[in-house]
Motif scaffolding. Structure first.
Motif, PDB file in Angstrom:
ATOM      1  N   THR A 143       0.805  -1.228   0.000  1.00 37.41           N
ATOM      2  CA  THR A 143       0.000   0.000   0.000  1.00 37.41           C
ATOM      3  C   THR A 143       0.839   1.280   0.000  1.00 37.41           C
ATOM      4  OG1 THR A 143      -0.108  -0.026   2.411  1.00 37.41           O
ATOM      5  CG2 THR A 143      -1.918  -1.123   1.220  1.00 37.41           C
ATOM      6  N   MET A 144       2.167   1.138  -0.037  1.00 40.61           N
ATOM      7  CA  MET A 144       3.075   2.303   0.017  1.00 40.61           C
ATOM      8  C   MET A 144       2.872   3.124   1.297  1.00 40.61           C
ATOM      9  SD  MET A 144       5.081   2.474  -2.756  1.00 40.61           S
ATOM     10  CE  MET A 144       5.539   4.183  -2.974  1.00 40.61           C
ATOM     11  N   THR A 145       2.435   2.475   2.376  1.00 49.04           N
ATOM     12  CA  THR A 145       2.270   3.145   3.663  1.00 49.04           C
ATOM     13  C   THR A 145       3.657   3.412   4.249  1.00 49.04           C
ATOM     14  OG1 THR A 145       0.214   1.964   4.048  1.00 49.04           O
ATOM     15  CG2 THR A 145       1.266   2.951   5.982  1.00 49.04           C
ATOM     16  N   PRO A 146       3.947   4.658   4.668  1.00 53.83           N
ATOM     17  CA  PRO A 146       5.252   4.924   5.291  1.00 53.83           C
ATOM     18  C   PRO A 146       5.470   3.995   6.488  1.00 53.83           C
ATOM     19  CG  PRO A 146       4.115   6.982   4.820  1.00 53.83           C
ATOM     20  CD  PRO A 146       3.130   5.876   4.559  1.00 53.83           C
ATOM     21  N   ALA A 147       6.668   3.455   6.602  1.00 59.12           N
ATOM     22  CA  ALA A 147       6.974   2.505   7.672  1.00 59.12           C
ATOM     23  C   ALA A 147       6.606   3.064   9.043  1.00 59.12           C
ATOM     24  CB  ALA A 147       8.456   2.134   7.619  1.00 59.12           C
ATOM     25  N   VAL A 148       6.906   4.343   9.281  1.00 60.93           N
ATOM     26  CA  VAL A 148       6.651   4.919  10.599  1.00 60.93           C
ATOM     27  C   VAL A 148       5.160   5.059  10.901  1.00 60.93           C
ATOM     28  CG1 VAL A 148       8.859   6.112  10.772  1.00 60.93           C
ATOM     29  CG2 VAL A 148       6.903   7.266   9.732  1.00 60.93           C
ATOM     30  N   SER A 149       4.303   4.882   9.901  1.00 59.78           N
ATOM     31  CA  SER A 149       2.856   4.963  10.126  1.00 59.78           C
ATOM     32  C   SER A 149       2.222   3.596  10.349  1.00 59.78           C
ATOM     33  CB  SER A 149       2.172   5.636   8.928  1.00 59.78           C
ATOM     34  OG  SER A 149       2.675   6.936   8.746  1.00 59.78           O
ATOM     35  N   THR A 150       3.010   2.535  10.328  1.00 54.33           N
ATOM     36  CA  THR A 150       2.463   1.181  10.479  1.00 54.33           C
ATOM     37  C   THR A 150       2.323   0.751  11.936  1.00 54.33           C
ATOM     38  OG1 THR A 150       4.642   0.120  10.410  1.00 54.33           O
ATOM     39  CG2 THR A 150       3.479   0.430   8.286  1.00 54.33           C
ATOM     40  N   GLY A 151       2.991   1.461  12.855  1.00 52.90           N
ATOM     41  CA  GLY A 151       2.952   1.068  14.267  1.00 52.90           C
ATOM     42  C   GLY A 151       3.936  -0.046  14.591  1.00 52.90           C
ATOM     43  N   GLN A 152       4.741  -0.465  13.616  1.00 52.72           N
ATOM     44  CA  GLN A 152       5.718  -1.518  13.870  1.00 52.72           C
ATOM     45  C   GLN A 152       7.013  -0.919  14.416  1.00 52.72           C
ATOM     46  OE1 GLN A 152       5.822  -4.177  10.307  1.00 52.72           O
ATOM     47  NE2 GLN A 152       4.453  -5.417  11.583  1.00 52.72           N
ATOM     48  N   ASN A 153       7.820  -1.778  15.044  1.00 55.26           N
ATOM     49  CA  ASN A 153       9.095  -1.363  15.622  1.00 55.26           C
ATOM     50  C   ASN A 153      10.224  -1.763  14.685  1.00 55.26           C
ATOM     51  OD1 ASN A 153       7.905  -0.506  18.133  1.00 55.26           O
ATOM     52  ND2 ASN A 153       7.575  -2.666  18.542  1.00 55.26           N
ATOM     53  N   PHE A 154      11.258  -0.893  14.567  1.00 57.23           N
ATOM     54  CA  PHE A 154      12.335  -1.144  13.629  1.00 57.23           C
ATOM     55  C   PHE A 154      13.670  -1.239  14.343  1.00 57.23           C
ATOM     56  CE2 PHE A 154       9.063   1.493  11.545  1.00 57.23           C
ATOM     57  CZ  PHE A 154       8.468   0.447  10.868  1.00 57.23           C
ATOM     58  N   TYR A 155      14.441  -2.219  13.950  1.00 59.60           N
ATOM     59  CA  TYR A 155      15.752  -2.483  14.538  1.00 59.60           C
ATOM     60  C   TYR A 155      16.788  -1.519  13.953  1.00 59.60           C
ATOM     61  CZ  TYR A 155      19.818  -5.166  16.053  1.00 59.60           C
ATOM     62  OH  TYR A 155      21.000  -5.559  16.623  1.00 59.60           O
ATOM     63  N   ILE A 156      16.723  -1.306  12.641  1.00 56.70           N
ATOM     64  CA  ILE A 156      17.606  -0.345  11.962  1.00 56.70           C
ATOM     65  C   ILE A 156      16.752   0.472  10.999  1.00 56.70           C
ATOM     66  CG2 ILE A 156      19.564  -0.026  10.386  1.00 56.70           C
ATOM     67  CD1 ILE A 156      20.643  -2.731  11.325  1.00 56.70           C
ATOM     68  N   TYR A 157      16.946   1.788  11.016  1.00 54.14           N
ATOM     69  CA  TYR A 157      16.259   2.665  10.063  1.00 54.14           C
ATOM     70  C   TYR A 157      17.140   3.893   9.895  1.00 54.14           C
ATOM     71  CZ  TYR A 157      12.177   4.757   7.685  1.00 54.14           C
ATOM     72  OH  TYR A 157      11.312   5.316   6.764  1.00 54.14           O
ATOM     73  N   SER A 158      18.178   3.770   9.055  1.00 51.01           N
ATOM     74  CA  SER A 158      19.106   4.884   8.872  1.00 51.01           C
ATOM     75  C   SER A 158      19.642   4.865   7.443  1.00 51.01           C
ATOM     76  CB  SER A 158      20.263   4.793   9.868  1.00 51.01           C
ATOM     77  OG  SER A 158      21.204   3.819   9.457  1.00 51.01           O
ATOM     78  N   PRO A 159      20.019   6.038   6.918  1.00 48.87           N
ATOM     79  CA  PRO A 159      20.481   6.119   5.535  1.00 48.87           C
ATOM     80  C   PRO A 159      21.695   5.229   5.248  1.00 48.87           C
ATOM     81  CG  PRO A 159      20.072   8.312   6.386  1.00 48.87           C
ATOM     82  CD  PRO A 159      19.943   7.360   7.535  1.00 48.87           C
ATOM     83  N   THR A 160      22.616   5.101   6.189  1.00 55.42           N
ATOM     84  CA  THR A 160      23.828   4.330   5.936  1.00 55.42           C
ATOM     85  C   THR A 160      23.760   2.913   6.494  1.00 55.42           C
ATOM     86  OG1 THR A 160      24.818   5.334   7.894  1.00 55.42           O
ATOM     87  CG2 THR A 160      25.324   6.353   5.765  1.00 55.42           C
ATOM     88  N   GLY A 161      22.720   2.602   7.253  1.00 56.02           N
ATOM     89  CA  GLY A 161      22.550   1.248   7.776  1.00 56.02           C
ATOM     90  C   GLY A 161      21.508   0.478   6.993  1.00 56.02           C
ATOM     91  N   GLY A 162      20.553   1.219   6.447  1.00 54.22           N
ATOM     92  CA  GLY A 162      19.447   0.600   5.733  1.00 54.22           C
ATOM     93  C   GLY A 162      18.236   0.461   6.629  1.00 54.22           C
ATOM     94  N   PHE A 163      17.475  -0.609   6.410  1.00 51.09           N
ATOM     95  CA  PHE A 163      16.212  -0.796   7.124  1.00 51.09           C
ATOM     96  C   PHE A 163      16.088  -2.256   7.531  1.00 51.09           C
ATOM     97  CE2 PHE A 163      11.731  -1.962   7.129  1.00 51.09           C
ATOM     98  CZ  PHE A 163      11.188  -0.987   7.946  1.00 51.09           C
ATOM     99  N   VAL A 164      15.827  -2.488   8.815  1.00 49.46           N
ATOM    100  CA  VAL A 164      15.608  -3.849   9.304  1.00 49.46           C
ATOM    101  C   VAL A 164      14.409  -3.851  10.237  1.00 49.46           C
ATOM    102  CG1 VAL A 164      16.529  -5.765  10.663  1.00 49.46           C
ATOM    103  CG2 VAL A 164      18.041  -4.503   9.110  1.00 49.46           C
ATOM    104  N   CYS A 165      13.446  -4.699   9.906  1.00 48.31           N
ATOM    105  CA  CYS A 165      12.292  -4.945  10.765  1.00 48.31           C
ATOM    106  C   CYS A 165      12.394  -6.402  11.201  1.00 48.31           C
ATOM    107  CB  CYS A 165      10.994  -4.705   9.988  1.00 48.31           C
ATOM    108  SG  CYS A 165       9.500  -5.009  10.960  1.00 48.31           S
ATOM    109  N   ARG A 166      12.558  -6.625  12.530  1.00 49.39           N
ATOM    110  CA  ARG A 166      12.672  -7.995  13.034  1.00 49.39           C
ATOM    111  C   ARG A 166      11.309  -8.481  13.522  1.00 49.39           C
ATOM    112  NH1 ARG A 166      17.663  -7.855  17.202  1.00 49.39           N
ATOM    113  NH2 ARG A 166      16.031  -6.774  18.334  1.00 49.39           N
ATOM    114  N   ASN A 167      10.937  -9.679  13.120  1.00 46.16           N
ATOM    115  CA  ASN A 167       9.656 -10.251  13.546  1.00 46.16           C
ATOM    116  C   ASN A 167       9.547 -10.297  15.067  1.00 46.16           C
ATOM    117  OD1 ASN A 167       8.777 -10.595  10.909  1.00 46.16           O
ATOM    118  ND2 ASN A 167       9.540 -12.690  10.762  1.00 46.16           N
TER     119      ASN A 167
END
Length: 188
Positions: A143-167
């Motif tokens: 749905t192209m929903t911004p990650a920060v609007s999903t209510g989920q927690n993120f392990y990494i979310y940075s320009p030089t680290g990338g993006f990691v969502c852990r189950n």
């Protein structure tokens, strides 16, 4: 440049040790000259660990594009705000120096989570992503929903680290499927 707006970097100038967490626009501008446009279009707020305001559960005094963000410890049941960070969206003329990569989706959340690591994406897409991106955007693939609007927690979310969502970090036990893109300085 895709889109008519861009997001600033994340700012976290205060922590809740005093009277609360005060990420005010006037202080942020003073401490980060030239990094926030004169008239931001939107404000985005998460805890420093990536929780949305709704998921965090704090009573928020202010969260707008005029004042910025304020969470007062005295408004909380436990008398303590969580630590928050903010960023602002700005109109196109302010963003003209940022060029966005295509969207990347190298992993699905079926294993331990959705791992969109910068280093892996960069090695798999040689010459497409700059060495030091200024920004990252992550959205759901469906749905192209911004990650920060999903209510989920993120392990990494940075320009030089990338993006990691852990189950394991999700109340539902499963991350959504995300794709990412990076904002790089435009080559002139």
């Amino acid at each position: 440049m895709a889109g008519a707006e861009c997001w600033t970097e994340w700012f976290d100038r205060d922590d809740p040790s005093g009277t609360g967490d005060w990420e005010t626009l006037s202080n942020l501008r003073q401490e980060n000259p030239g990094k926030i446009c004169p008239s931001p279009l939107q404000i985005e707020v998460t805890t420093t660990s990536g929780l949305s305001m709704a998921s965090a559960g704090n009573v928020i005094a202010v969260a707008d594009t005029t004042t910025g963000f304020i969470c007062k410890n005295s408004d909380q049941k436990n008398k303590r705000c969580l630590d928050y960070r903010v960023r602002f969206s700005c109109p196109f003329p302010f963003c003209a120096g940022v060029c966005w990569t295509p969207w990347f989706d190298r992993d699905n959340p079926s294993g331990t989570g959705d791992w969109e690591h910068f280093s892996a994406l960069r090695s798999e897409n040689s010459g497409v992503i700059c060495d030091n991106p200024l920004y990252i955007q992550a959205v759901t693939t469906d749905t192209m929903t911004p990650a920060v609007s999903t209510g989920q927690n993120f392990y990494i979310y940075s320009p030089t680290g990338g993006f990691v969502c852990r189950n394991q970090d999700q109340t539902t036990g499963m991350c959504r499927d995300y794709k990412v893109r990076f904002g790089c300085p435009c080559a002139h």
